[in-house]
Structure formats: structure tokens, C-alpha cells
Design an enzyme around this catalytic site. Structure first.
Site, mmCIF file in Angstrom:
data_model
loop_
_atom_site.group_PDB
_atom_site.id
_atom_site.type_symbol
_atom_site.label_atom_id
_atom_site.label_comp_id
_atom_site.label_asym_id
_atom_site.label_seq_id
_atom_site.Cartn_x
_atom_site.Cartn_y
_atom_site.Cartn_z
ATOM 1 N N LYS A 3 0.815 -1.214 0.000
ATOM 2 C CA LYS A 3 0.000 0.000 0.000
ATOM 3 C C LYS A 3 0.848 1.263 0.000
ATOM 4 O O LYS A 3 0.450 2.298 -0.531
ATOM 5 C CB LYS A 3 -0.967 -0.029 1.183
ATOM 6 N N GLU A 38 -2.292 7.010 8.000
ATOM 7 C CA GLU A 38 -3.039 7.991 7.215
ATOM 8 C C GLU A 38 -3.896 8.851 8.125
ATOM 9 O O GLU A 38 -4.351 8.396 9.180
ATOM 10 C CB GLU A 38 -3.950 7.299 6.189
ATOM 11 N N HIS A 63 -14.335 -2.527 10.790
ATOM 12 C CA HIS A 63 -13.661 -2.158 9.538
ATOM 13 C C HIS A 63 -13.908 -3.178 8.438
ATOM 14 O O HIS A 63 -13.174 -3.213 7.446
ATOM 15 C CB HIS A 63 -12.158 -1.982 9.741
ATOM 16 N N GLU A 123 -10.224 1.256 -4.456
ATOM 17 C CA GLU A 123 -11.016 1.749 -3.337
ATOM 18 C C GLU A 123 -10.690 3.214 -3.059
ATOM 19 O O GLU A 123 -9.523 3.604 -3.026
ATOM 20 C CB GLU A 123 -10.760 0.898 -2.088
ATOM 21 N N GLU A 178 -6.715 2.254 -1.722
ATOM 22 C CA GLU A 178 -5.905 1.100 -2.077
ATOM 23 C C GLU A 178 -6.514 0.425 -3.291
ATOM 24 O O GLU A 178 -7.637 0.717 -3.689
ATOM 25 C CB GLU A 178 -5.817 0.098 -0.917
ATOM 26 N N ASN A 212 -7.323 -3.447 -4.692
ATOM 27 C CA ASN A 212 -7.367 -4.883 -4.435
ATOM 28 C C ASN A 212 -7.208 -5.610 -5.757
ATOM 29 O O ASN A 212 -8.066 -5.515 -6.641
ATOM 30 C CB ASN A 212 -8.678 -5.277 -3.758
ATOM 31 N N ARG A 231 -7.613 -8.419 -7.145
ATOM 32 C CA ARG A 231 -8.301 -9.708 -7.139
ATOM 33 C C ARG A 231 -9.789 -9.463 -7.351
ATOM 34 O O ARG A 231 -10.241 -8.322 -7.437
ATOM 35 C CB ARG A 231 -8.100 -10.404 -5.793
#
EC number: 6.4.1.4
Length: 740
Positions: free
Chosen positions: A158, A242, A277, A317, A331, A333, A335
Site C-alpha cells: 500500500k 493515514e 472495519h 477503493e 488502495e 485490491n 483480485r
């Protein structure tokens, strides 16, 4: 193969699939991730799915439709699981812990070689975002059904991905994405960013290892805990920091690329409604955004994918600041996402099929302008978890499992069957309920109806909580953000301080108990008649019932746990009178009004019940556990669980007991703290006889890759510390005792 031919072939009737299979059959391709102008001459005909549960079943379903043979892999815990039964072949790859089975690249490669699979689909989680595993597949001549290893490497870290996205002009949240991980350095960077901030692992996803830190005093414990959880889940413990946006939305964009340089987006999904989360309700498209915002978001996602030479399925995202309407890259993903079915519903495409075809070298079937937007879709994740205990994961047997019927507008993605065990070793998700409608309102009506008819008994679930979420007035109008649950907790959770709400809840439970009593009596009546085979039935069940100078009456006692009171079980004692006309008169106590109930059995556990002028369908499920007969009832939107003692001493150490000190139970000495869930003790933070303050962390447990800190309920000294790091404990077992 032209895009026109592909589009036509996707829409032919099932009887024509044999023609498609003949086209794709043949020896395996080399599997190298090289760009070419033509699809591979020889396509995948056997795929190994390097995953488990619902996603393995989902992938196999599409593969089989395309005529592709499937290979499952399984741990000892999954030997009899649905994904193993769904595959053409299955290979054992190790013991239950994921690091020794589903995270073992060597074992999976050996399984592929043994079965002659030419491709590996990683699903999501486990090795799906391991660039090393993707590279290993490519080096071994296997087709990895996913992006190139280089893109996984770039976006899987990331911190590196933030640097790449910044260079590509994609907006970023202020933070620290560097390689220096010394805790003192991280503290310094945290001070520069300012609190509150969020700690995230640089690899992986699913909310694992994430921590929100409100002040400097909480930083060290949160940082070290995030490192441990990241290492356990992803094998990498590096962390990024962050700035924490206080009122964010979580909106992600589905992107897809091919090996010919084409990249498009398939619109966005709103995944803002989360607990721990982790997403629990997703929807597509995102509500309450403008077409301009949608277009800008989609273009930013495509730019992100192009920046790393991306192909196959991926999700970019974004975090959206609801106060400024600005979006920032969070980020990518690399997949297929858990929530991909909602996108499939609104674009009318099978994304697993797209993945396979792209892996075969075919171009994308649609251009950006050709992607349709068809209505609205929701996905609700159904978990085995204790909602009143902070959504802690639960384990146990699915004694009754009856999902809703599927249709063109309702999907149930699941990897379990009735009788299966939800294991402590893996994610506790039981199923994904996916619905669609012509618009958001229609889809929401369908979601609520399906949730009310989705039946699970044997483990606690979040279904009732999902119903409350879907029925909330703010959710109904699309006012969602990532703190939705926290901001509306008074509406979503049982409120001990509200006697009026508690009275309504108790009244509903008493009504359900009366229906249970009538249905149980009807079951016993039927069983008595069948067992007598024409002989005289018992006096109570004769028709009409007869006792000299008395009505035929029995008493049924049911225990019900009232979440509003949080004080354990309430005993509901019901008198049941079997009347000459075959109905039942149910009464609680001598002074309460009676309820006349007429029961018609419609199946093994289905009934048609008439009570108080209302006729309804009722389902009853019963099973034995811990010395109790557990009885579940579903009618309308109601679901209640009761239990009856059957003469065996109930052990408080068994699964399913609420986390409490022994001052509230009789099985442990006063002050005893018990395990809130079944899991692994990963760290003991104090020694026996140490002095602790109220709320001080004593030990850390892990279940299903999620950490839970067990804290001292009061000040005092630690006594009888019974566990050590590396020890497995059952739900409700004694951990330590606090002596004041």
C-alpha cells in the site's frame, strides 16, 4: 476472437454451450503473462481453485458452465465441505491452520501438478494478492487467473501504491507510506500527520490489522497489535499511517483490463456500512452521487489501473469526505472482491467468466460506452457472530440452514450446508445474500424480505442486525457513511435504558413462545398418534381430549435470552389446553388472557398457524445442545430462540455463553473472567498476581484472523492465570480471576 462473437456466445441458450466447450478445449496454454494481439490458440480446460468456501463454489459454478474441469484443495477441517463436493477432483493440502494449508503455495502447486490443472484461480484472501505466488504460477507454466505479478507487487504494497498513484495524478489522503518501521519513527510521523489517524497493514485487506488511534497514548499498543495481526493474516507486518477522515464514505470502483491494453470500469459500489472495519452491506451503484462524480471516480480508477499495466479483475477503493465531496485513493485490491456479485447484477455480466477469458488472452467483451447500468443491487454478508458481544466471531454447527430461494433477482453465495461446522480457523461468513431491482427502493424491499426468510440455527448470526440496518430510515434514503452503525447504535442495538422498547421486545417474544408451545404440542400429538398405530392414544392426545373433572392441560417452560436486559435468561411458563375442536389454548400465568391457536402441519418443520385472527406461515427448528433443547421459530419478520432443559447439567464452559465474570454465573469463583470466544491466545501481557487497573489489557486472543483484547473488568490483582501464548481456548472457558 472478436468482441461480437464473445457477446453473442454469452447470450446463447444453455443447450449451445457444448459448441463453446469444443472451441475452448485443448491442451493448456503456456500461462505466461505476455501481451499478444490474438487470444491463446489453446485455452484452459482444467482449473485449480486455490481457496475454500463460497468463493470456491462460485468460481466452480462458472467454470463448469464453460465446460472447464475443476480441482478443489482442502485442509483437514474442510474435508467434507461443499466446495470439495462441488469439484471434479479434490486434493488435501494440510492441517486446518491456513498457514499450513491454504497459504502454502508449495502444497497448492503440488496439487496442480498432481491433477494436471493448467490454471489456478486464487479467489479472494489467502494467496490471491501474493505476487510471489502469481510469479510462481507463471514460472511453472501455469496460468494465474488474475493480474500480472508486477501489478500485484506494486499495488499489494500500500505504501508503494500510494507513491505510484501520486505520480499518476490520483488524489491521495495525507499520510506516511515509507519503509522505515521503527516504532519511534512511526510515532514521529504520526505526530506530523496529527490525530486521529488510522493504522493499516501495507498488505492484505478485509479490515484485518486496521486500528483507529485517537491520541498519542494509544499509538504504541495499536501499532504493535496491528503488526501482529498483519503478520498472522498476510505474512507481512509493515504498516502505513493515514489521516483519519471523520465522516467518510467507502466507495470502490470495479475495473477490468485485458492483455491488449484495454481497461474499463464497471461502475462503483458503496461499501460504507461496516463493523470492525469490515463491510457487511454493499450496494451498486452508490446512492446519492451525481453523474459527474461517478464519471470522475471511474476515470480515476481506470487511470490507477493503467499506471501499473493492469489486466483482469481489480477494485480501486476510494475514501470520500462527505463534508467536502472530495475522493481520495485508498488502495487497490488486485483480485476479485467479495462483493463482486452486486456489480454482476447491475451490468448483467459474469465476472468470473471475464476473468477466465482474459486469462485465455481474449479481449474485453465490451467497451466503456457499451457497459450497461441495470437497476440497483444489494449484498448482505451473513456471518456467524455474536452481535451483542461486539460482533465477535462465533463457531458451531449449522443445525438448521435454509437460505431463501434463488431467482434471476436473488442470489445466495454460500459454501456451507446444513450440518456443517463453522470453524474457528477461517472467516465466519456463512453466506452472501444478493438481490437486485429496477431501482434502489425495489431492491431494498427485496433485501428486507429475503433477510426475514433466511433461516440459520445452531450458531448466533447477524441476520437480525442486518434487518435493522436495512430497515433504518437513514439507510432507506441512502445516507450512508462508515460510522453509520456507531452513529445509529441506539436504533440498532437493544437499549437497556428504554423500558418501553424492552416491553415491546418481551411481548413479541411471549407471542412467539405461545406459537412455539402450540406447534410443539401439535408435533407431540402427531407423534403420539403415529406411535400408537391404531391403538388407544394417550388421554391428553385423544380426540376429544378427556380427563375426569379436568381439562386436558400441560405446562411448557421456555427460556428466552433478553438482550435488552442483559441479565441472562427469562423463564416463560405457558399452560397449554388441547381443546375438543383440535385447537390449543395458550395462557401465561393464571391472570393473563388466553390465546387460541390453531395449527396445521405443512411439512417437516413448516406449519400454518392461526392466532388472534391472523393466519401465517411458521417454521420451527429444534436441536439438542449443552443439555438443552434449543427451539427456533420464524414467522413474518420475527425470529426468536428458546431453550428447554432436558435433564443434563449445562456447562457454562461450552460455546455460546455470554462473556461475563463468575459473579453472574455459578460455575466459576467470583471475579473470574472467561473467554469471549473460541480462539488462540497470542499474547499474555501480565504475570500472575500482577496488579492491574480497570480496563487494563491482560491478554490478546485471535480467532478467524481477528484480534480481541481481554481487559481487566475491575482493578485488583491477577489470580489463577490459566493460559499461555499459543494455547487454544473454548468460548466461556476460564482465563484468569481478578481479586479486588
Amino acid at each position: 476472437m472478436s468482441m461480437t462473437v464473445w457477446a453473442l456466445r454469452r447470450n446463447v441458450h444453455r443447450k449451445s454451450y457444448s459448441l463453446l466447450v469444443r472451441y475452448i478445449s485443448g491442451p493448456a496454454s503456456s500461462g505466461r503473462s505476455t501481451i499478444s494481439n490474438k487470444p491463446n490458440e489453446r485455452c484452459i480446460e482444467k482449473v485449480l481453485v486455490a481457496n475454500r468456501g463460497e468463493i470456491a463454489c462460485r468460481i466452480m459454478r462458472t467454470a463448469k458452465r464453460l465446460g472447464i474441469q475443476t480441482v478443489a484443495v482442502y485442509s483437514d477441517a474442510d474435508r467434507d465441505s461443499l466446495h470439495v463436493k462441488s469439484a471434479d477432483e479434490a486434493v488435501r493440502i494440510g492441517p486446518p491452520p491456513a498457514r499450513l494449508s491454504y497459504l502454502s503455495g508449495a502444497a497448492i502447486m503440488e496439487a496442480a501438478a498432481r491433477t494436471g490443472a493448467q490454471a489456478i484461480h486464487p479467489g479472494y484472501g489467502f494467496l490471491s494478492e501474493s505476487s510471489d505466488f502469481a510469479q510462481l504460477c507463471e514460472d511453472s507454466g501455469l496460468t494465474f487467473i488474475g493480474p500480472p505479478a508486477s501489478a500485484i507487487r506494486d499495488m499489494g504494497d500500500k505504501s508503494a501504491s500510494k507513491r505510484i498513484m501520486g505520480a499518476a495524478g490520483v488524489p491521495l489522503v495525507p499520510g506516511y507510506h515509507g519503509r522505515e518501521q521503527d516504532i519511534d519513527h512511526m510515532k514521529s510521523e504520526a505526530e506530523k500527520i496529527g490525530y486521529p489517524l488510522i493504522i493499516k497493514p501495507t498488505h492484505g485487506g478485509g479490515g484485518k490489522g486496521m486500528r483507529i488511534v485517537q491520541s498519542e497514548k494509544d499509538f504504541a499498543d495499536s501499532f504493535l497489535g496491528a503488526q501482529r495481526e498483519a503478520a498472522a493474516s498476510f505474512g507481512v507486518n509493515t504498516i502505513l499511517l493515514e489521516k483519519y477522515i471523520t465522516r467518510p464514505r467507502h466507495i470502490e470502483v470495479q475495473v477490468f483490463g485485458d492483455k491488449h491494453g484495454n481497461v474499463i470500469h464497471l461502475y462503483e459500489r458503496d461499501c460504507s456500512v461496516q463493523r470492525r472495519h469490515q463491510k457487511i452491506i454493499e450496494e451498486a451503484p452508490a446512492p446519492n452521487i451525481s453523474e459527474k462524480f461517478r464519471a470522475n471516480l471511474g476515470q480515476a480508477a481506470v487511470s490507477a489501473a493503467r499506471a501499473v499495466g493492469y489486466y483482469n479483475a481489480g477494485t480501486v477503493e476510494f475514501i470520500v469526505d462527505t463534508e467536502s465531496d472530495q475522493f481520495y485513493f485508498m488502495e487497490m485490491n488486485t483480485r476479485l472482491q467479495v462483493e463482486h456479485p452486486v456489480t454482476e447484477m447491475i451490468v448483467g455480466q459474469d465476472l468470473v467468466e471475464w476473468q477466465i477469458r482474459v486469462a485465455n488472452g481474449e479481449p474485453l467483451p465490451l467497451s466503456q460506452a457499451e457497459v450497461p447500468l441495470l437497476g440497483h443491487a444489494f449484498e448482505a454478508r451473513i456471518y456467524a457472530e455474536n452481535v451483542p458481544k461486539g460482533f465477535l466471531p462465533a463457531t458451531g454447527v449449522l443445525n438448521h440452514y435454509r437460505p431463501v430461494a434463488v431467482s434471476s433477482s436473488v442470489r445466495v453465495e454460500t459454501g456451507v450446508e446444513q450440518g456443517d461446522t463453522v470453524s474457528m480457523h477461517y472467516d465466519p461468513m456463512i453466506a452472501k445474500l444478493v438481490v437486485c431491482g429496477g431501482n434502489r427502493g425495489e431492491a431494498l424491499v427485496k433485501l428486507k424480505d429475503c433477510l426475514s426468510n433466511f433461516q440459520v440455527a445452531g450458531v448466533p448470526t447477524n441476520i437480525n442486525f442486518l434487518q435493522k440496518l436495512a430497515s433504518h430510515k437513514e439507510f432507506a434514503v441512502g445516507n450512508v457513511e462508515t460510522h453509520f452503525i456507531e452513529h445509529h447504535k441506539s436504533d440498532l442495538f437493544a437499549d437497556e435504558s428504554n423500558p418501553a422498547a424492552a416491553e415491546v421486545t418481551y411481548k413479541a417474544a411471549k407471542h412467539s413462545a405461545a406459537l412455539v408451545a402450540a406447534c410443539v404440542s401439535a408435533i407431540e400429538h402427531s407423534a403420539s398418534n403415529e406411535s400408537n398405530h391404531g391403538n388407544l392414544p394417550s388421554i391428553w392426545y385423544s380426540h376429544p381430549p378427556f380427563r375426569v373433572h379436568h381439562e386436558a392441560k400441560q405446562t411448557i417452560e421456555l427460556e428466552w435470552d433478553n438482550e435488552c436486559e442483559g441479565t441472562g435468561s427469562n423463564l416463560i411458563s405457558l399452560g397449554v389446553v388441547y381443546q375438543p375442536d383440535g385447537s390449543y389454548l395458550i395462557q401465561e400465568g393464571n391472570d393473563s388472557p388466553s390465546l387460541e391457536v390453531r395449527v396445521t402441519r405443512a411439512g417437516n418443520c413448516e406449519f400454518r398457524v392461526e392466532a388472534a385472527g391472523l393466519s401465517m406461515n411458521v417454521t420451527i427448528a429444534a436441536y439438542l445442545k449443552d443439555g438443552y433443547k434449543h427451539i427456533h421459530i420464524w414467522h413474518g419478520s420475527e425470529h426468536h430462540q428458546f431453550k428447554q432443559k432436558v435433564g443434563i447439567q449445562f456447562s457454562e464452559d461450552e460455546e455460546g455463553v455470554q462473556h461475563r465474570t463468575s459473579s453472574e454465573t455459578s460455575s466459576h469463583p467470583p471475579g473470574t473472567v472467561v473467554a469471549p470466544m473460541a480462539g488462540l491466545v497470542v499474547k499474555v501481557l501480565v504475570e500472575n498476581e500482577a496488579k492491574v487497573d480497570q480496563g487494563q489489557p491482560v491478554l490478546v486472543m485471535e480467532a478467524m484472523k481477528m484480534e480481541h483484547v481481554v481487559k481487566a473488568p475491575s482493578a485488583g490483582s491477577i489470580q489463577d492465570l490459566k493460559v499461555k501464548a499459543g494455547q487454544q481456548v473454548s468460548d466461556g472457558s476460564a482465563l484468569f480471576r481478578i481479586k479486588g
